[in-house]
Write a protein that holds these residues in place. Structure first.
Motif: not given
Length: 133
Positions: A7, A11, A74-75, A79, A90
């Motif tokens: 993640i 990001h 968002g969450e 994953n 996502l």
């Protein structure tokens, strides 16, 4: 750049995109990567996939008078990490301007496959599924 978790690599990639930093985006991409997007030509492959895609985004943006791209996630809905492979989905919202009009594209999804390399997680492939506009 922290890329100890998949993640984090995603990001870092999208933060670079939001800043207009093509080199930062490329740094988070695996050399043999691929991109699938709704914008023509729809598929980018190989060591320059991230740079070539971003060049095409900017070219289309000029043609459409679009600018100020910004993506938020968002969450993760998925994953999954298995050894040196990861798969994340996502929910995403992208905002941008066409001329001076703010446009929000909600309900999109960013689907990403990653590989853990010697220097951390890198994006091996991503696909953008457009949402409402």
């Amino acid at each position: 750049m922290n890329t100890n978790e998949p993640i984090a690599a995603i990001h870092n990639y999208i933060q670079a995109f939001n800043k207009g930093d093509g080199e930062g985006m490329a740094a988070m991409f695996a050399e043999s990567g691929s991109i699938l997007d709704g914008m023509a030509p729809h598929q980018w492959l190989g060591p320059r996939a991230a740079q070539d895609w971003y060049r095409d985004v900017l070219t289309e943006g000029q043609q459409q008078h679009a600018s100020g791209y910004h993506v938020v996630f968002g969450e993760p809905l998925h994953n999954n990490i298995t050894g040196d492979s990861a798969y994340l989905v996502l929910p995403a919202t992208m905002t941008f301007k066409i001329h001076d009009r703010q446009v929000t594209q909600s309900g999109a999804f960013f689907t990403v496959a990653l590989r853990k390399l010697a220097d951390g997680w890198r994006i091996a492939s991503w696909a953008w599924t457009k949402g409402a506009r």
